[in-house]
Design an enzyme around this catalytic site. Sequence first.
Site, PDB file in Angstrom:
ATOM      1  N   SER A 313       0.866  -1.178   0.000  1.00  0.00           N
ATOM      2  CA  SER A 313       0.000   0.000   0.000  1.00  0.00           C
ATOM      3  C   SER A 313       0.901   1.225   0.000  1.00  0.00           C
ATOM      4  CB  SER A 313      -0.857  -0.006   1.253  1.00  0.00           C
ATOM      5  OG  SER A 313      -0.004   0.141   2.371  1.00  0.00           O
ATOM      6  N   LYS A 314       0.288   2.374  -0.039  1.00  0.00           N
ATOM      7  CA  LYS A 314       1.075   3.621  -0.017  1.00  0.00           C
ATOM      8  C   LYS A 314       1.966   3.639   1.228  1.00  0.00           C
ATOM      9  CE  LYS A 314      -0.521   7.229  -2.847  1.00  0.00           C
ATOM     10  NZ  LYS A 314      -1.834   7.082  -3.422  1.00  0.00           N
ATOM     11  N   ARG A 315       1.401   3.182   2.341  1.00  0.00           N
ATOM     12  CA  ARG A 315       2.112   3.229   3.608  1.00  0.00           C
ATOM     13  C   ARG A 315       3.320   2.279   3.607  1.00  0.00           C
ATOM     14  NH1 ARG A 315       1.377   0.508   7.894  1.00  0.00           N
ATOM     15  NH2 ARG A 315      -0.332  -0.634   6.948  1.00  0.00           N
TER      16      ARG A 315
END
Length: 623
Positions: A313-315
């Site tokens: 994910s972006k994280r």
Amino acid sequence: MQPLLSSTRRIPTFRWICHSCRGFTKEAKPREYTSLSSASHALRNEGPARTRFAPSPTGYLHLGSLRTALFNYLVAKATGGQFLLRIEDTDQKRTIPDAEARLFEDLEWAGIEWDEGPKIGGPFGPYNQSQRTALYREHAEKLLESGNAYRCFCTPERLFALAQHRAKLGLPPDYDRACTHVPREESDDRASKGESHVIRLKVPDKYPVYNDLVYGLVRQRGDFTSIPRSQGKGLGAFGSYDDPILLKSDGFPTYHLANVVDDHLMEITHVIRGSEWMSSTPKHLAMYQAFGWEPPAFAHVGLLLDKNKQKLSKRTGSIDISSYRELGIFPETLTNFVALLGWSHNVGRDIMSMKDLIRNASMKYTRGDSIVGFEKLDFLQKRHAARYASMPEESDNFLHSLRHLAVKPIVKLLDERLTKQDLPVYSTYPAGEAREDFISSILHIDAQNYTNPSDYIERNTHFFIAPTLSEISVSIPSFKLHKVPAGIPYVPEPETMMLFQGIVEITDDDWRSEVIRDRISWIIKQGAEFSLAALNEERGSEAIGMTEELDKVMSKAWTKLVHGYLRWAVAAGKPGPDGAEMMSILGRRETVSRLQLAEGLMMRQFTKEKAGEEGQEETANWV
Ligand code: GLU
């Protein structure tokens, strides 16, 4: 302008034959690739491949899509084929305005250049699907004609009710083929009167089996569950079929139709794509069958997962490629990094430039998903920096040179900092080329530690700013000899300090790392001899048995002392590149001024210590 549907299509150089048999059917002999793996040989034996990257401009390029683009690019380049870029922009509602421009920019930055596609065109253009809609309609008509597709006039309300009904029964929201019962003339008539409809593919009872280059033989049963009429009560009474929509009511194609038509017309030989598309492949093969076309070979590569086996994910690092660029990651670091995710090679080392990746390309992709470990990114970045540092700066390779990729960004960042911070050493260099040369010289001695501009500036801060008195005051080195047998005399500090004069005495003309290094060796030797002589005097050589071993121990101890002292004086003890190299780059004036500041502090310290010792002695005598 090239006609959309050319009647004089080139005969594809590739036919869909058993993958493992392909190597034997080619006449052309591969070039010599003596040290290549058998998988790389096998790929080359197949002859030129035409591959494509077909992103939808509904988002930006991220690690997973970069990898897909790269794998396709490498296969085309390794086989002497072509790599195409096709923009699948038929879903206008989800299109992000700047996504296409950013895709171009990111791919170009990564060094993945397309042979055909937007901006440059090519024999099978246009390469934006939104400019090919007539072609898709034409092909949907063909399937209608052959009975492999049908018009569906069901209203969205009916389809919604059907899906709800099926959901209650725990079934997927397939279609019940109600409209296959509309006679052809009625269907034509309703369509010509403008009644809203879609065109659906009539999937076969059994999907074709295909040989996935990663997963082997893939069979998918058509899930044509019949719902008993008693339960159906009209809705779903005809059974259920996953007949995909090919053409939407607005006349735009869906992904399935446009993708298959284009892969065929653009003569794509290999489709390498993420495993999320694997469930679509049987439908695509059904379409190839319905059109009577040879399908390309398919290779589905696994997803990229984080350490907790969740989709990136972006994280967890699935940031846009441009963010990596802004962080200062080199394009070849990133392509090397993603190439290693789900590809096995036996090159013997993981550091590979784009040229190396092309040379070693194979389709030996690993089954299943890949876990992304970002520590490797830093490791690869350092190794690529060291690789660039060892290469001559050639103008034709400027985009992949240390000057372009690291020197310029560091100078930019330092220049920005200069507006807020005093960087006395750095600012002695005039802006522009002189500053670049200064940074370049630092990088050439310490490239193996380069990760990004800001960390590098932090690591090498004392190249730009001299250590302050208070900085060095907190870590005054003790002149103790390390790891020497007990009883070795202490180091006479003021005399030792005199030895460091040896560096100060080097002239401006001789101020080079080799000369400085020689002088450091001389100091070490002098110090060791000094200690040995003192030892000799104190106990007599026979008494303690002067040995070669002792010589070694002493010179090791002095090496540590001298280097430790110099690093403290010049860089406040911070780890960094080799001391002689550092002093050479800093220049004589700057180095001498640091040595003098340190010496002053040391001498004050000795005086204090001495006063303390004398005080103690006096007290002892008095007691
Ligand atoms: N347009 C699809 C995507 O966005 C292409 C999938 C494929 O390669 O077939 O990834």
